[in-house]
Enzyme design. Structure first.
Site, PDB file in Angstrom:
ATOM      1  N   HIS A   1       0.832  -1.214   0.000  1.00 16.54           N
ATOM      2  CA  HIS A   1       0.000   0.000   0.000  1.00 16.54           C
ATOM      3  C   HIS A   1       0.863   1.260   0.000  1.00 16.54           C
ATOM      4  O   HIS A   1       0.468   2.294   0.519  1.00 16.54           O
ATOM      5  CB  HIS A   1      -0.988  -0.002   1.177  1.00 16.54           C
ATOM      6  CG  HIS A   1      -2.059  -1.047   1.028  1.00 16.54           C
ATOM      7  ND1 HIS A   1      -3.156  -0.872   0.220  1.00 16.54           N
ATOM      8  CD2 HIS A   1      -2.163  -2.298   1.552  1.00 16.54           C
ATOM      9  CE1 HIS A   1      -3.905  -1.971   0.267  1.00 16.54           C
ATOM     10  NE2 HIS A   1      -3.318  -2.857   1.056  1.00 16.54           N
TER      11      HIS A   1
ATOM     12  N   GLY B   1      -3.868 -12.384  -4.606  1.00 23.32           N
ATOM     13  CA  GLY B   1      -2.891 -11.322  -4.374  1.00 23.32           C
ATOM     14  C   GLY B   1      -1.552 -11.573  -5.035  1.00 23.32           C
ATOM     15  O   GLY B   1      -0.539 -11.005  -4.628  1.00 23.32           O
TER      16      GLY B   1
ATOM     17  N   SER C   1      -3.952 -10.654 -12.724  1.00 20.15           N
ATOM     18  CA  SER C   1      -4.447  -9.683 -13.713  1.00 20.15           C
ATOM     19  C   SER C   1      -3.283  -8.957 -14.387  1.00 20.15           C
ATOM     20  O   SER C   1      -3.289  -8.771 -15.606  1.00 20.15           O
ATOM     21  CB  SER C   1      -5.442  -8.708 -13.096  1.00 20.15           C
ATOM     22  OG  SER C   1      -4.868  -7.988 -12.044  1.00 20.15           O
TER      23      SER C   1
ATOM     24  N   ASP D   1       2.328  -3.892  -9.514  1.00 19.53           N
ATOM     25  CA  ASP D   1       2.089  -5.230 -10.056  1.00 19.53           C
ATOM     26  C   ASP D   1       2.529  -5.324 -11.511  1.00 19.53           C
ATOM     27  O   ASP D   1       3.150  -6.301 -11.941  1.00 19.53           O
ATOM     28  CB  ASP D   1       0.603  -5.601  -9.956  1.00 19.53           C
ATOM     29  CG  ASP D   1       0.092  -5.507  -8.534  1.00 19.53           C
ATOM     30  OD1 ASP D   1       0.920  -5.444  -7.614  1.00 19.53           O
ATOM     31  OD2 ASP D   1      -1.139  -5.490  -8.362  1.00 19.53           O
TER      32      ASP D   1
ATOM     33  N   TYR E   1      -9.843  -1.349  -0.656  1.00 17.77           N
ATOM     34  CA  TYR E   1      -8.657  -0.789  -1.318  1.00 17.77           C
ATOM     35  C   TYR E   1      -8.891   0.671  -1.697  1.00 17.77           C
ATOM     36  O   TYR E   1      -8.095   1.553  -1.358  1.00 17.77           O
ATOM     37  CB  TYR E   1      -8.344  -1.623  -2.571  1.00 17.77           C
ATOM     38  CG  TYR E   1      -7.075  -1.231  -3.280  1.00 17.77           C
ATOM     39  CD1 TYR E   1      -5.859  -1.776  -2.907  1.00 17.77           C
ATOM     40  CD2 TYR E   1      -7.090  -0.295  -4.315  1.00 17.77           C
ATOM     41  CE1 TYR E   1      -4.690  -1.418  -3.554  1.00 17.77           C
ATOM     42  CE2 TYR E   1      -5.925   0.060  -4.960  1.00 17.77           C
ATOM     43  CZ  TYR E   1      -4.730  -0.498  -4.583  1.00 17.77           C
ATOM     44  OH  TYR E   1      -3.574  -0.132  -5.222  1.00 17.77           O
TER      45      TYR E   1
HETATM   46  C1  GLA Z   1      -2.706  -4.340  -5.239  1.00 20.35           C
HETATM   47  C2  GLA Z   1      -2.490  -3.200  -6.222  1.00 20.35           C
HETATM   48  C3  GLA Z   1      -1.074  -2.654  -6.119  1.00 20.35           C
HETATM   49  C4  GLA Z   1      -0.711  -2.324  -4.679  1.00 20.35           C
HETATM   50  C5  GLA Z   1      -1.069  -3.483  -3.739  1.00 20.35           C
HETATM   51  C6  GLA Z   1      -0.900  -3.122  -2.274  1.00 20.35           C
HETATM   52  O1  GLA Z   1      -1.898  -5.423  -5.590  1.00 20.35           O
HETATM   53  O2  GLA Z   1      -2.735  -3.624  -7.540  1.00 20.35           O
HETATM   54  O3  GLA Z   1      -0.938  -1.531  -6.957  1.00 20.35           O
HETATM   55  O4  GLA Z   1      -1.327  -1.137  -4.270  1.00 20.35           O
HETATM   56  O5  GLA Z   1      -2.411  -3.914  -3.921  1.00 20.35           O
HETATM   57  O6  GLA Z   1       0.431  -2.902  -1.977  1.00 20.35           O
END
Ligand code: GLA
Length: 356
Positions: free
Chosen positions: A28, A114, A118, A162, A211
């Site tokens: 985050h 997580g 995607s 990501d 989120y």
């Molecule tokens: C998801 C989002 C990322 C990041 C994480 C938390 O994976 O796609 O951009 O914010 O959560 O660190």
């Protein structure tokens, strides 16, 4: 599971892969212009394409057993297809001519835990388009387009971690990324340490709403502090005037950025692990994105002698946990922890290293 050849007959004209990722530290922080430290996982998504004889796009996702057709005028309504459609639409907006295509997706990246399935789909799609249409896109531009696809077409206001990880990271070293400048460098894992990822089995039901809520709270905190983003705050003392809840959210971001920088400057596995443990506590108490099940699984990991540190990974609210583990002990640790987790009422599984 059917291959491109089985679905469409004949071979694809282009094919490309991209990996999922696991974030070791820096959670985050990316939408606060901060630091992140992801590493690619061995699981990959592969996209194959061929110009179609039809006047429409066909998309087949092998693992999902789903097939959809669409045109630019009539976009797909299926969620998984929106990632692919978003990439096609963005490349077209950039001026490329995209003919109707037969598209095949195969993936062993776990979905919805997580590990950025995607981002892997977006980056693999863009890489495949680059190959097919001879586009001049570098890996950073691919990550940026992939992030746009996710925000504009899948409706998640994500940061860029990501997509940068899927586009630029590898499985042997972590990628230290400054999400403000996109400056980056590879960082070795501490000597004798390896990555272990376990799925908590808890569905990430609140992930999207929670989120976006956290993101809005961070933006509000930055506004009250008079800075462009929380990245610009270097000590927690500067947060004193914030209302209680925003102070805790901001404190997580400020201390998490410091943990990433400390981790890349500390060579030893125990020190790195202690930073991961502190990250989990901060995500649980200040950022409030953990769940009782994730806390149980993380505590079981942390109690293992061969584990240097463990934390939830990704957005939170469920999904996977990551541990830094003595190399060679991953499978034994996973077995012991998953058995104890089951005794505690959970149902998890090992994700990285992938089980044969
Ligand atoms: C998801 C989002 C990322 C990041 C994480 C938390 O994976 O796609 O951009 O914010 O959560 O660190």
């Amino acid at each position: 599971m059917s291959s491109f050849e089985q679905v469409y007959g004949g071979s694809p004209e282009a094919q490309a892969s991209a990996p999922g990722r696991v974030n070791l530290l820096g959670e985050h922080t990316d939408y606060n212009d901060g630091y992140v430290l992801p590493i690619a996982i061995p699981q990959q998504t592969t996209v194959a394409m061929r110009r179609s004889r039809q006047a429409r796009f066909s998309l087949h996702a092998a693992e999902l057993h789903e097939a959809v057709t669409f045109t630019f005028e009539k976009p797909p309504t299926e969620h998984f297809a929106s990632y692919v459609f978003g990439c096609l639409a963005l490349v077209r907006e950039q001026g490329a001519q995209i003919p109707p295509l037969d598209i095949h997706v195969a993936s062993d990246v776990p979905i919805g835990v997580g590990l950025s399935s995607s981002a892997a789909l977006e980056v693999a799609t863009l890489r495949c388009l680059r190959e097919l249409l001879h586009l001049t896109l570098d890996d950073v531009q691919i990550a940026q387009l992939a992030q746009r696809a996710e925000i504009d077409y899948a409706g998640v206001r994500c940061g860029i971690m990501d997509q940068m990880a899927s586009s630029l990271a590898d499985t042997t070293r972590a990628l230290l990324l400054d999400t403000r400048t996109l400056e980056r460098r590879f960082v070795n894992l501490p000597a004798g340490a390896s990555v272990l990822v376990l799925d908590s089995g808890i569905a990430r039901s609140l992930a999207a709403s929670g989120y976006n809520e956290r993101r809005a709270e961070c933006e509000e905190a930055a506004r009250l502090l008079g800075v462009a983003s929380l990245r610009d705050i270097d000590t927690v003392e500067k947060l004193a005037a914030l209302p209680e809840r925003l102070k805790r959210r901001a404190r997580h971001v400020v201390t998490e950025n410091a943990r990433v920088l400390a981790a890349v400057n500390c060579a030893s596995a125990p020190e790195f692990g202690a930073l991961m443990n502190a990250s989990h506590a901060s995500l649980r108490d200040d950022y409030e994105v953990s769940t009782p099940g994730l806390d149980t699984l993380v505590a079981l990991l942390q109690a293992q002698e061969s584990v240097f540190g463990a934390r939830l990974t990704g957005a939170g609210f469920g999904g996977a946990c990551v541990a830094l583990c003595a190399s060679g002990a991953e499978h034994d640790v996973a077995q012991a922890v998953l058995a104890a987790y089951q005794q505690a009422g959970g149902s998890g599984r090992q994700l990285v290293p992938p089980e044969a």
